[in-house]
Design an enzyme around this catalytic site. Structure first.
Site, PDB file in Angstrom:
ATOM      1  N   TYR A 439       0.823  -1.213   0.000  1.00 35.39           N
ATOM      2  CA  TYR A 439       0.000   0.000   0.000  1.00 35.39           C
ATOM      3  C   TYR A 439       0.852   1.256   0.000  1.00 35.39           C
ATOM      4  O   TYR A 439       2.052   1.222   0.205  1.00 35.39           O
ATOM      5  CB  TYR A 439      -1.054   0.003   1.097  1.00 35.39           C
ATOM      6  CG  TYR A 439      -0.665  -0.155   2.546  1.00 35.39           C
ATOM      7  CD1 TYR A 439       0.617   0.030   3.015  1.00 35.39           C
ATOM      8  CD2 TYR A 439      -1.663  -0.480   3.471  1.00 35.39           C
ATOM      9  CE1 TYR A 439       0.921  -0.108   4.361  1.00 35.39           C
ATOM     10  CE2 TYR A 439      -1.379  -0.610   4.819  1.00 35.39           C
ATOM     11  CZ  TYR A 439      -0.080  -0.417   5.257  1.00 35.39           C
ATOM     12  OH  TYR A 439       0.197  -0.542   6.595  1.00 35.39           O
ATOM     13  N   GLU A 440       0.175   2.379  -0.304  1.00 30.95           N
ATOM     14  CA  GLU A 440       0.832   3.670  -0.549  1.00 30.95           C
ATOM     15  C   GLU A 440       1.794   3.593  -1.730  1.00 30.95           C
ATOM     16  O   GLU A 440       2.815   4.280  -1.766  1.00 30.95           O
ATOM     17  CB  GLU A 440       1.573   4.168   0.704  1.00 30.95           C
ATOM     18  CG  GLU A 440       0.683   4.376   1.908  1.00 30.95           C
ATOM     19  CD  GLU A 440      -0.492   5.290   1.633  1.00 30.95           C
ATOM     20  OE1 GLU A 440      -0.399   6.140   0.733  1.00 30.95           O
ATOM     21  OE2 GLU A 440      -1.526   5.143   2.306  1.00 30.95           O
ATOM     22  N   GLY A 441       1.452   2.764  -2.710  1.00 34.90           N
ATOM     23  CA  GLY A 441       2.305   2.578  -3.871  1.00 34.90           C
ATOM     24  C   GLY A 441       3.229   1.406  -3.662  1.00 34.90           C
ATOM     25  O   GLY A 441       4.041   1.406  -2.733  1.00 34.90           O
TER      26      GLY A 441
END
Length: 596
Positions: A439-441
């Site tokens: 997550y968050e890229g």
């Protein structure tokens, strides 16, 4: 059994001795801060982490969150723990004093985040996301929105969530479909659905403030047509208290591998009233404030898990009896020696230890730069610090979470078969740590950001913020009596990083796929060199303390041992990473798609 006690001595070393808190306390913004206050904050945070949050980690994982009629219930004990957390002022730690915050440095806040994530990562997501939302709203919100929402969010009575992802778009947010229709009163009505929304619905706070990406009717296509909106779960009344329910509903919870006590929600917006944050069609600029803060925070999650897994593994390795030492019996009074005597167990424990120490040193280096980027005395100093943060944000996110997961896996290995059993608690670290790489890229996206955006930016200006300090340090300490050998090895690794940078720059100009093929290896190479620099600097400090009259010789000898292990056993990976980068994309791209 999960074991965690905050490594306060190492935290103080990193904050006071390695990076120097006086770099911040000399600034007008932090003029009232002192080392004694910071140490008291860290000690109290350690108590909260150990006594309040850690006991809920395994039980929260076993129970998980549930959703009933759109309302999410967190596991038993979480609401009470959150009340203790909020009443103690921990939500407000790094908040703006103009809105009720305590105004402590982000570098101190990140150490507190590490403790929270080590003790109970699921719990840490709730205040962590609020902190990111506060930063985005502070940067781009109107004065009316900030005055209404920031005091309650910084206090923690209201929380924040970030609503980006939709079923058809994750990394490529240009594909999102959520619509925003302007209203005569200046608000907007949002319609659409979001998925993977951490803390999108829960029972810890009286209101949840959603920052939502959506499109206006006149929006251009793609990423340039996205705007950012603030949509509260409950619409505030004129006096600031919560009013009627907005058109926001949790339609389901994701059933996840880990982080089971963190509510990951499917959220539906049905004519939900919202307000524009920042300029129309500039939503990504606004949201990236929150996203970059969260990426640094996710990196700290990897560090926290690594620290907890290490401590649990050490506890087990000292107690578990199995076999005899290869160099001769160490505990003749026992039926067998504890497994900590075996070299391969030491290899795993030292790898975990240096992962935590190295990530902590680099993480606080970057966090201090966040503080300087906002509060340094001159525009030039603020710009240099911001450049360094921009360069290192993808490195912190990707490297720390990669290494955190690897450390958690090693923790299971130290336990052997017992590590695979839920009752011992360490398999939870592996499950919880795995999501941080996504997550968050995803970490591959972070690597592409590093080589595609940060490395070439402003003719390599960002890179100079890392390369120049390392080069200057090597030159100044090449003949240092205590650490000359370590400096030589650091110089060799730094040389590999410089060659790799040139290789990627040259090959990438001719073929962008060459840069893409090198990206993940390059990020790790750069990160390991940064960690190596931190370890050799630490070794210089430790050697000087030991040459004096320190009353903590064991701590500084341990610092030297950690540095030697990292330099001898981990940093040599730099050479292999450079050779992999140098080989180019050919073997990676050679296989025809149909042959996979």
């Amino acid at each position: 059994m999960q074991t965690y006690n905050a490594p306060l001595r190492d935290m103080r070393f990193v904050l006071h001795e390695l990076h120097g808190l006086d770099a911040l306390t000399s600034l007008p913004y932090f003029a009232d801060l002192n080392a004694e206050t910071v140490d008291l904050v860290l000690e109290e945070a350690s108590r909260i982490a150990t006594e309040v949050l850690l006991p809920l980690n395994a039980s929260g994982d076993a129970e998980g969150c549930i959703v009933e009629n759109g309302v999410v219930r967190t596991p038993k004990g979480f609401r009470e723990a959150y009340d203790v957390f909020r009443d103690g002022g921990w939500n407000a730690l790094a908040g703006d004093p103009d809105y009720g915050g305590q105004g402590l440095p982000e570098s101190v806040n990140k150490l507190v985040e590490e403790m929270i994530c080590a003790a109970n990562l699921s719990f840490g997501l709730y205040p962590g996301l609020t902190h990111g939302a506060v930063m985005a709203l502070s940067a781009y919100g109107s004065s009316e929105l900030k005055d209404l929402y920031l005091p309650k969010m910084i206090d923690g009575i209201w929380s924040g969530a970030m609503c980006l992802t939709e079923s058809q778009c994750g990394t490529d947010l240009g594909l999102l479909r959520t619509r925003a229709v302007p209203q005569e009163d200046g608000s907007y009505l949002l319609t659409g659905s979001k998925i993977f929304i951490s803390a999108g619905e829960h029972d810890l706070t009286e209101n949840i403030i959603h920052l939502v990406l959506a499109r206006l009717p006149d929006a251009p296509p793609g990423i340039k047509g996205i705007s950012l909106f603030l949509a509260p779960k409950f619409l505030p009344k004129p006096d600031g208290s919560v009013g009627p329910r907005n058109g926001i509903l949790c339609t389901g919870l994701e059933h996840k591998m880990g982080l089971k006590a963190s509510a990951t929600c499917q959220i539906s917006f049905d004519d939900a009233q919202a307000w524009l944050v920042g300029a129309p069609h500039k939503g990504m600029q606004s949201m990236f404030v929150m996203m970059n803060e969260e990426r640094l925070g996710v990196g700290i999650q990897g560090l926290g898990v690594a620290s907890a897994a290490y401590q649990s593994a050490v506890s087990y390795a000292k107690d578990r009896l199995q076999g005899r030492s290869l160099s001769g019996t160490k505990r003749p009074d026992l039926a067998a020696d504890p497994i900590i005597v075996h070299p391969d167990v030491r290899r795993m424990l030292m790898t975990m230890r240096t992962t935590a120490e190295g990530c902590r040193a680099v993480g606080i280096w970057v966090a201090q730069a966040v503080d300087l980027s906002k509060h340094a005395n001159t525009e030039g100093e603020r710009k240099e610090a911001a450049d360094f943060v921009a360069l290192m944000t993808p490195v912190v996110k990707a490297l720390f979470t990669d290494l955190g997961f690897e450390a958690a896996s090693l923790g299971v290995q130290v336990y052997g078969g017992h590590g695979y059993i839920r009752e011992h608690g360490v398999e939870q670290y592996v499950r919880d740590a795995r999501i941080a790489m996504l997550y968050e890229g995803t970490n591959g996206i972070q690597a592409l950001d590093l080589v595609g955006r940060k490395m070439p930016a402003h003719m390599g200006r960002y890179l100079r913020r890392l390369f120049h300090p390392i080069s200057n340090f090597i030159e100044a300490h090449r003949k240092h009596e205590a650490v000359a050998g370590m400096v030589e090895q650091l110089e060799r690794a730094f040389g590999a990083l410089q060659l790799a940078t040139g290789q990627i720059a040259q090959a990438g100009l001719k073929d962008p796929e060459e840069a893409g093929a090198a990206a993940t290896d390059y990020l790790r190479l750069l990160g390991l060199v940064a960690m190596g620099y931190m370890f050799v600097r630490s070794a210089v400090i430790a050697s000087e303390r030991l040459a004096g009259n320190t009353d903590e010789p064991e701590f500084y000898r341990a610092k030297l041992a950690s540095a030697r292990f990292f330099i001898d056993r981990t940093l040599p990976q730099a050479t292999a990473l450079f050779l992999a980068i140098k080989s180019g994309k050919a073997s990676m791209m050679a296989l025809e798609e149909a042959a996979f």
